[in-house]
Design an enzyme around this catalytic site. Structure first.
Site, short mmCIF file in Angstrom:
data_model
loop_
_atom_site.label_atom_id
_atom_site.label_comp_id
_atom_site.label_asym_id
_atom_site.label_seq_id
_atom_site.Cartn_x
_atom_site.Cartn_y
_atom_site.Cartn_z
N CYS A 21 0.81 -1.22 0.00
CA CYS A 21 0.00 0.00 0.00
C CYS A 21 0.84 1.27 0.00
CB CYS A 21 -0.96 0.00 1.18
SG CYS A 21 -0.18 -0.33 2.79
N HIS A 47 -2.45 7.07 3.29
CA HIS A 47 -1.01 7.10 3.52
C HIS A 47 -0.43 8.36 2.90
CE1 HIS A 47 -1.23 3.25 5.23
NE2 HIS A 47 -0.59 2.52 4.35
#
Length: 349
Positions: free
Chosen positions: A144, A237
Protein backbone atom coordinates in the site's frame (compact mmCIF):
# COMPACT_ATOMS: atom_id res chain seq x y z
CA UNK A 1 -20.52 -11.47 -15.63
CA UNK A 2 -17.53 -13.33 -14.21
CA UNK A 3 -17.71 -15.17 -10.90
CA UNK A 4 -15.24 -13.91 -8.29
CA UNK A 5 -14.07 -15.65 -5.14
CA UNK A 6 -12.57 -13.80 -2.16
CA UNK A 7 -9.88 -15.52 -0.11
CA UNK A 8 -9.61 -14.27 3.45
CA UNK A 9 -13.10 -12.82 3.14
CA UNK A 10 -13.57 -12.11 6.86
CA UNK A 11 -10.32 -10.12 7.24
CA UNK A 12 -9.91 -6.37 6.78
CA UNK A 13 -8.79 -6.58 3.14
CA UNK A 14 -11.35 -9.29 2.39
CA UNK A 15 -14.12 -7.08 3.74
CA UNK A 16 -12.97 -4.23 1.50
CA UNK A 17 -13.15 -6.61 -1.48
CA UNK A 18 -16.72 -7.51 -0.46
CA UNK A 19 -17.65 -3.85 -0.19
CA UNK A 20 -16.10 -2.73 -3.48
CA UNK A 21 -17.40 -5.69 -5.51
CA UNK A 22 -21.00 -5.08 -4.45
CA UNK A 23 -22.82 -4.02 -7.63
CA UNK A 24 -19.71 -4.33 -9.81
CA UNK A 25 -20.76 -4.36 -13.49
CA UNK A 26 -18.33 -7.13 -14.53
CA UNK A 27 -17.78 -9.30 -11.46
CA UNK A 28 -20.14 -11.13 -9.12
CA UNK A 29 -19.00 -12.50 -5.75
CA UNK A 30 -19.86 -16.20 -5.66
CA UNK A 31 -17.38 -17.64 -3.14
CA UNK A 32 -16.31 -16.37 0.28
CA UNK A 33 -13.37 -18.29 1.75
CA UNK A 34 -12.03 -18.02 5.28
CA UNK A 35 -10.40 -20.01 8.06
CA UNK A 36 -11.85 -23.08 9.73
CA UNK A 37 -13.51 -21.16 12.56
CA UNK A 38 -15.65 -19.32 9.99
CA UNK A 39 -16.46 -22.03 7.46
CA UNK A 40 -19.99 -23.35 7.31
CA UNK A 41 -21.40 -20.20 8.87
CA UNK A 42 -23.28 -17.45 7.07
CA UNK A 43 -21.01 -14.54 6.24
CA UNK A 44 -22.96 -12.13 8.44
CA UNK A 45 -22.39 -14.44 11.40
CA UNK A 46 -18.75 -15.24 10.69
CA UNK A 47 -17.43 -11.73 10.04
CA UNK A 48 -16.63 -8.95 12.51
CA UNK A 49 -17.72 -6.31 10.02
CA UNK A 50 -15.73 -3.07 10.29
CA UNK A 51 -17.03 -1.32 7.16
CA UNK A 52 -18.74 2.07 7.22
CA UNK A 53 -21.77 0.60 5.40
CA UNK A 54 -23.90 -2.48 6.01
CA UNK A 55 -22.78 -5.89 4.78
CA UNK A 56 -24.02 -6.13 1.18
CA UNK A 57 -27.27 -8.10 1.08
CA UNK A 58 -25.98 -10.13 -1.87
CA UNK A 59 -23.39 -11.87 0.31
CA UNK A 60 -24.68 -11.55 3.88
CA UNK A 61 -26.39 -14.96 3.88
CA UNK A 62 -23.75 -16.79 1.81
CA UNK A 63 -22.02 -19.70 3.54
CA UNK A 64 -18.30 -19.24 4.15
CA UNK A 65 -16.31 -21.93 2.35
CA UNK A 66 -13.08 -23.67 3.34
CA UNK A 67 -9.93 -23.07 1.34
CA UNK A 68 -9.68 -25.67 -1.42
CA UNK A 69 -9.06 -26.13 -5.13
CA UNK A 70 -12.72 -26.59 -6.13
CA UNK A 71 -14.37 -23.22 -5.63
CA UNK A 72 -17.49 -22.02 -7.50
CA UNK A 73 -15.83 -19.11 -9.25
CA UNK A 74 -13.85 -18.17 -12.36
CA UNK A 75 -11.01 -16.42 -10.51
CA UNK A 76 -10.09 -15.34 -6.99
CA UNK A 77 -9.03 -12.20 -5.18
CA UNK A 78 -6.60 -13.01 -2.39
CA UNK A 79 -6.66 -11.06 0.85
CA UNK A 80 -4.74 -13.83 2.61
CA UNK A 81 -1.90 -13.33 5.05
CA UNK A 82 1.40 -14.21 3.40
CA UNK A 83 1.90 -17.20 5.69
CA UNK A 84 -1.18 -18.82 4.10
CA UNK A 85 -0.83 -17.30 0.62
CA UNK A 86 2.60 -18.92 0.20
CA UNK A 87 0.91 -22.31 -0.27
CA UNK A 88 -2.68 -21.44 -1.15
CA UNK A 89 -2.06 -19.21 -4.16
CA UNK A 90 0.12 -21.73 -6.08
CA UNK A 91 -2.40 -24.47 -5.23
CA UNK A 92 -5.20 -22.47 -6.84
CA UNK A 93 -3.07 -21.45 -9.84
CA UNK A 94 -2.28 -25.13 -10.46
CA UNK A 95 -6.02 -25.86 -10.26
CA UNK A 96 -6.63 -23.38 -13.08
CA UNK A 97 -7.68 -20.27 -11.16
CA UNK A 98 -6.27 -16.83 -11.97
CA UNK A 99 -5.21 -15.44 -8.59
CA UNK A 100 -5.35 -11.64 -8.22
CA UNK A 101 -3.39 -11.20 -5.03
CA UNK A 102 -2.95 -8.51 -2.44
CA UNK A 103 -0.45 -10.65 -0.49
CA UNK A 104 3.29 -10.03 -0.53
CA UNK A 105 4.26 -13.65 -1.17
CA UNK A 106 4.95 -13.52 -4.93
CA UNK A 107 5.38 -9.80 -5.63
CA UNK A 108 9.10 -10.01 -6.36
CA UNK A 109 9.07 -13.32 -8.27
CA UNK A 110 10.57 -12.74 -11.70
CA UNK A 111 7.65 -14.20 -13.66
CA UNK A 112 4.82 -12.70 -11.57
CA UNK A 113 3.49 -9.28 -12.61
CA UNK A 114 3.63 -6.65 -9.89
CA UNK A 115 0.95 -4.43 -11.35
CA UNK A 116 -0.42 -0.90 -11.25
CA UNK A 117 -2.43 -0.57 -14.49
CA UNK A 118 -1.61 3.14 -14.98
CA UNK A 119 2.10 2.43 -14.51
CA UNK A 120 2.96 -0.89 -16.19
CA UNK A 121 -0.01 -2.52 -17.97
CA UNK A 122 2.34 -4.33 -20.36
CA UNK A 123 3.86 -6.35 -17.51
CA UNK A 124 0.88 -8.70 -17.62
CA UNK A 125 2.71 -10.47 -20.46
CA UNK A 126 4.84 -12.10 -17.74
CA UNK A 127 1.88 -14.41 -17.23
CA UNK A 128 2.99 -16.23 -20.38
CA UNK A 129 6.12 -17.53 -18.67
CA UNK A 130 4.29 -18.86 -15.63
CA UNK A 131 3.82 -22.61 -15.84
CA UNK A 132 1.24 -24.09 -13.51
CA UNK A 133 0.28 -26.84 -16.00
CA UNK A 134 -3.11 -25.11 -16.25
CA UNK A 135 -4.76 -21.84 -17.24
CA UNK A 136 -4.13 -20.48 -13.75
CA UNK A 137 -1.68 -17.71 -12.88
CA UNK A 138 -0.77 -15.21 -10.17
CA UNK A 139 -0.82 -11.43 -10.50
CA UNK A 140 -0.05 -9.16 -7.54
CA UNK A 141 -0.59 -5.56 -6.57
CA UNK A 142 2.11 -3.70 -4.60
CA UNK A 143 2.36 -2.83 -0.95
CA UNK A 144 0.00 0.00 0.00
CA UNK A 145 2.84 2.46 0.65
CA UNK A 146 4.54 1.55 -2.65
CA UNK A 147 1.46 2.47 -4.68
CA UNK A 148 1.37 6.22 -4.02
CA UNK A 149 5.14 6.61 -4.36
CA UNK A 150 5.34 4.72 -7.65
CA UNK A 151 2.36 6.49 -9.20
CA UNK A 152 4.05 9.81 -8.43
CA UNK A 153 7.45 8.69 -9.70
CA UNK A 154 6.09 7.35 -13.00
CA UNK A 155 5.69 10.68 -14.90
CA UNK A 156 9.03 11.97 -13.54
CA UNK A 157 10.83 8.78 -14.50
CA UNK A 158 9.32 8.83 -17.99
CA UNK A 159 10.05 12.53 -18.58
CA UNK A 160 13.36 13.21 -16.83
CA UNK A 161 14.59 9.92 -15.38
CA UNK A 162 14.83 9.46 -11.61
CA UNK A 163 18.20 8.76 -10.04
CA UNK A 164 17.49 8.70 -6.30
CA UNK A 165 14.54 9.02 -3.91
CA UNK A 166 14.22 9.81 -0.22
CA UNK A 167 10.75 9.01 1.16
CA UNK A 168 9.29 9.33 4.65
CA UNK A 169 5.84 7.84 5.12
CA UNK A 170 3.04 8.66 7.55
CA UNK A 171 0.85 5.58 7.29
CA UNK A 172 -2.75 5.19 8.42
CA UNK A 173 -3.78 2.78 11.15
CA UNK A 174 -6.06 0.83 8.80
CA UNK A 175 -2.98 -0.33 6.95
CA UNK A 176 -2.22 -2.62 9.89
CA UNK A 177 -5.48 -4.54 9.42
CA UNK A 178 -7.78 -5.53 12.27
CA UNK A 179 -7.36 -5.36 15.26
CA UNK A 180 -4.22 -3.57 14.14
CA UNK A 181 -2.13 -1.25 16.32
CA UNK A 182 -2.92 -1.37 20.09
CA UNK A 183 -4.77 1.74 21.19
CA UNK A 184 -2.10 2.79 23.71
CA UNK A 185 0.46 2.77 20.90
CA UNK A 186 -1.76 4.53 18.39
CA UNK A 187 -3.44 7.36 20.30
CA UNK A 188 -1.54 10.67 20.41
CA UNK A 189 1.55 8.84 19.25
CA UNK A 190 3.70 7.91 16.24
CA UNK A 191 5.28 4.47 15.81
CA UNK A 192 8.51 4.85 13.77
CA UNK A 193 8.69 1.22 12.66
CA UNK A 194 6.49 -0.98 10.44
CA UNK A 195 7.98 -4.42 10.01
CA UNK A 196 9.15 -5.16 6.45
CA UNK A 197 7.68 -1.94 5.05
CA UNK A 198 10.86 -0.07 4.22
CA UNK A 199 12.31 -2.99 2.27
CA UNK A 200 9.17 -3.08 0.10
CA UNK A 201 9.47 0.63 -0.65
CA UNK A 202 13.11 0.18 -1.64
CA UNK A 203 12.56 -2.70 -4.08
CA UNK A 204 8.96 -2.73 -5.39
CA UNK A 205 9.05 0.61 -7.29
CA UNK A 206 12.05 -0.55 -9.31
CA UNK A 207 10.19 -3.64 -10.46
CA UNK A 208 7.08 -1.62 -11.30
CA UNK A 209 9.08 0.95 -13.27
CA UNK A 210 11.19 -1.70 -14.99
CA UNK A 211 11.35 -2.37 -18.72
CA UNK A 212 10.00 -5.55 -20.25
CA UNK A 213 12.30 -7.05 -22.91
CA UNK A 214 10.39 -9.94 -24.48
CA UNK A 215 9.65 -12.07 -21.41
CA UNK A 216 12.38 -10.68 -19.14
CA UNK A 217 11.80 -7.76 -16.80
CA UNK A 218 14.74 -5.40 -16.32
CA UNK A 219 14.14 -3.41 -13.12
CA UNK A 220 14.78 0.30 -12.92
CA UNK A 221 17.89 1.32 -10.98
CA UNK A 222 16.58 4.05 -8.70
CA UNK A 223 18.32 4.32 -5.32
CA UNK A 224 15.56 4.60 -2.71
CA UNK A 225 15.90 5.40 0.99
CA UNK A 226 12.70 4.88 3.00
CA UNK A 227 11.55 5.58 6.55
CA UNK A 228 8.08 4.36 7.50
CA UNK A 229 5.91 5.58 10.37
CA UNK A 230 2.47 4.61 11.69
CA UNK A 231 0.43 7.70 12.61
CA UNK A 232 -3.02 8.19 14.25
CA UNK A 233 -4.92 8.61 10.97
CA UNK A 234 -7.67 6.18 9.97
CA UNK A 235 -7.36 6.13 6.15
CA UNK A 236 -4.78 7.53 3.76
CA UNK A 237 -1.01 7.10 3.52
CA UNK A 238 0.93 10.37 3.27
CA UNK A 239 4.49 10.40 1.92
CA UNK A 240 7.07 13.18 1.88
CA UNK A 241 9.24 12.54 -1.17
CA UNK A 242 12.48 14.08 -2.42
CA UNK A 243 13.86 13.11 -5.84
CA UNK A 244 17.13 13.44 -7.72
CA UNK A 245 16.42 13.63 -11.45
CA UNK A 246 18.70 12.38 -14.22
CA UNK A 247 18.19 15.49 -16.37
CA UNK A 248 17.71 19.16 -15.51
CA UNK A 249 14.15 20.37 -15.03
CA UNK A 250 12.50 23.50 -13.73
CA UNK A 251 9.83 23.45 -11.03
CA UNK A 252 7.22 24.30 -13.68
CA UNK A 253 8.37 21.37 -15.83
CA UNK A 254 8.07 19.01 -12.86
CA UNK A 255 4.60 20.36 -12.13
CA UNK A 256 3.61 19.95 -15.78
CA UNK A 257 4.91 16.37 -15.84
CA UNK A 258 2.48 15.52 -13.04
CA UNK A 259 -0.40 17.60 -14.39
CA UNK A 260 -0.16 16.40 -17.98
CA UNK A 261 0.35 12.73 -17.15
CA UNK A 262 -2.02 10.56 -19.19
CA UNK A 263 -3.04 7.14 -17.99
CA UNK A 264 -2.15 4.43 -20.54
CA UNK A 265 -5.44 2.67 -19.77
CA UNK A 266 -7.69 5.72 -20.06
CA UNK A 267 -9.30 4.50 -23.28
CA UNK A 268 -10.19 1.09 -21.80
CA UNK A 269 -13.02 2.53 -19.66
CA UNK A 270 -12.38 0.22 -16.74
CA UNK A 271 -15.07 0.55 -14.03
CA UNK A 272 -12.61 1.22 -11.19
CA UNK A 273 -10.34 3.61 -13.09
CA UNK A 274 -10.78 7.17 -11.72
CA UNK A 275 -11.48 10.03 -14.09
CA UNK A 276 -8.27 11.65 -12.86
CA UNK A 277 -5.37 9.34 -12.02
CA UNK A 278 -3.14 12.05 -10.49
CA UNK A 279 -4.54 15.18 -8.86
CA UNK A 280 -2.13 18.07 -8.31
CA UNK A 281 -3.01 20.56 -5.57
CA UNK A 282 -1.91 24.18 -5.85
CA UNK A 283 -2.90 25.06 -2.26
CA UNK A 284 0.19 24.41 -0.11
CA UNK A 285 -1.99 23.02 2.71
CA UNK A 286 -3.07 20.05 0.60
CA UNK A 287 -3.44 17.12 0.24
CA UNK A 288 -4.73 15.99 3.64
CA UNK A 289 -5.93 12.45 4.44
CA UNK A 290 -9.26 13.40 6.00
CA UNK A 291 -10.26 15.61 3.09
CA UNK A 292 -8.70 13.95 0.07
CA UNK A 293 -8.18 10.21 0.57
CA UNK A 294 -11.49 9.46 -1.14
CA UNK A 295 -10.85 11.43 -4.33
CA UNK A 296 -11.83 9.33 -7.32
CA UNK A 297 -13.67 6.91 -5.00
CA UNK A 298 -10.33 6.31 -3.29
CA UNK A 299 -8.48 5.53 -6.54
CA UNK A 300 -6.96 8.96 -7.29
CA UNK A 301 -3.41 9.67 -6.07
CA UNK A 302 -2.92 13.25 -4.84
CA UNK A 303 0.26 15.33 -5.11
CA UNK A 304 1.02 18.69 -3.51
CA UNK A 305 3.71 21.08 -2.23
CA UNK A 306 5.99 20.72 -5.25
CA UNK A 307 9.15 22.73 -4.53
CA UNK A 308 12.92 22.76 -4.80
CA UNK A 309 14.85 20.48 -2.46
CA UNK A 310 17.98 21.69 -0.67
CA UNK A 311 19.56 18.21 -0.75
CA UNK A 312 18.22 16.55 -3.91
CA UNK A 313 16.37 18.33 -6.76
CA UNK A 314 12.67 18.52 -5.90
CA UNK A 315 10.36 17.53 -3.05
CA UNK A 316 6.61 17.02 -2.81
CA UNK A 317 3.87 15.30 -0.83
CA UNK A 318 1.88 12.26 -2.01
CA UNK A 319 -1.41 10.91 -0.62
CA UNK A 320 -3.14 7.65 -1.54
CA UNK A 321 -6.00 5.67 -0.02
CA UNK A 322 -4.30 2.64 1.48
CA UNK A 323 -7.21 0.16 1.62
CA UNK A 324 -8.75 1.16 -1.73
CA UNK A 325 -6.03 2.19 -4.20
CA UNK A 326 -3.38 0.48 -2.08
CA UNK A 327 -5.20 -2.83 -1.57
CA UNK A 328 -8.61 -4.12 -2.66
CA UNK A 329 -9.44 -1.38 -5.18
CA UNK A 330 -6.06 -1.75 -6.85
CA UNK A 331 -6.52 -5.51 -7.15
CA UNK A 332 -9.99 -5.09 -8.66
CA UNK A 333 -8.58 -2.64 -11.22
CA UNK A 334 -5.92 -5.25 -12.03
CA UNK A 335 -8.66 -7.82 -12.69
CA UNK A 336 -10.51 -5.37 -14.93
CA UNK A 337 -7.35 -4.78 -16.96
CA UNK A 338 -6.74 -8.52 -17.27
CA UNK A 339 -10.29 -9.02 -18.51
CA UNK A 340 -9.88 -6.27 -21.13
CA UNK A 341 -6.62 -7.83 -22.25
CA UNK A 342 -8.36 -11.17 -22.77
CA UNK A 343 -6.50 -12.81 -19.89
CA UNK A 344 -9.48 -13.29 -17.60
CA UNK A 345 -12.63 -15.16 -18.55
CA UNK A 346 -14.90 -18.06 -17.70
CA UNK A 347 -12.88 -20.85 -16.17
CA UNK A 348 -13.02 -24.27 -17.81
CA UNK A 349 -14.21 -26.80 -15.22
Amino acid sequence: MLRAGILGATGAVGQKFVELLDGHPWFETTALVASGRSTGRQYREAVNWIGATEIPASVASMDVLPLGDDLPCDFVFSGLHASIADQAEPMLARAGYPVISNAKSFRMHSNVPLLIPEVNPDHTSLIKVQDWQSQGYIVTNPNCSTVGLTCALKPLHDTFGVNAVQVTTMQALSGAGYPGVPSLDALANIVPFIGGEEDKLVHEPNKLLGTLVETELLPASITISAQCNRVPVLEGHMECVSVKLESDASKDEVHDAFESSVSPIADLHLPSEPKKFLHVFEDERFPQPRQHSNLGAGMTVSIGRIRSCEVLDYKFVVLSHNTVRGAAGGAILNAELLMKQGLLGTRNT
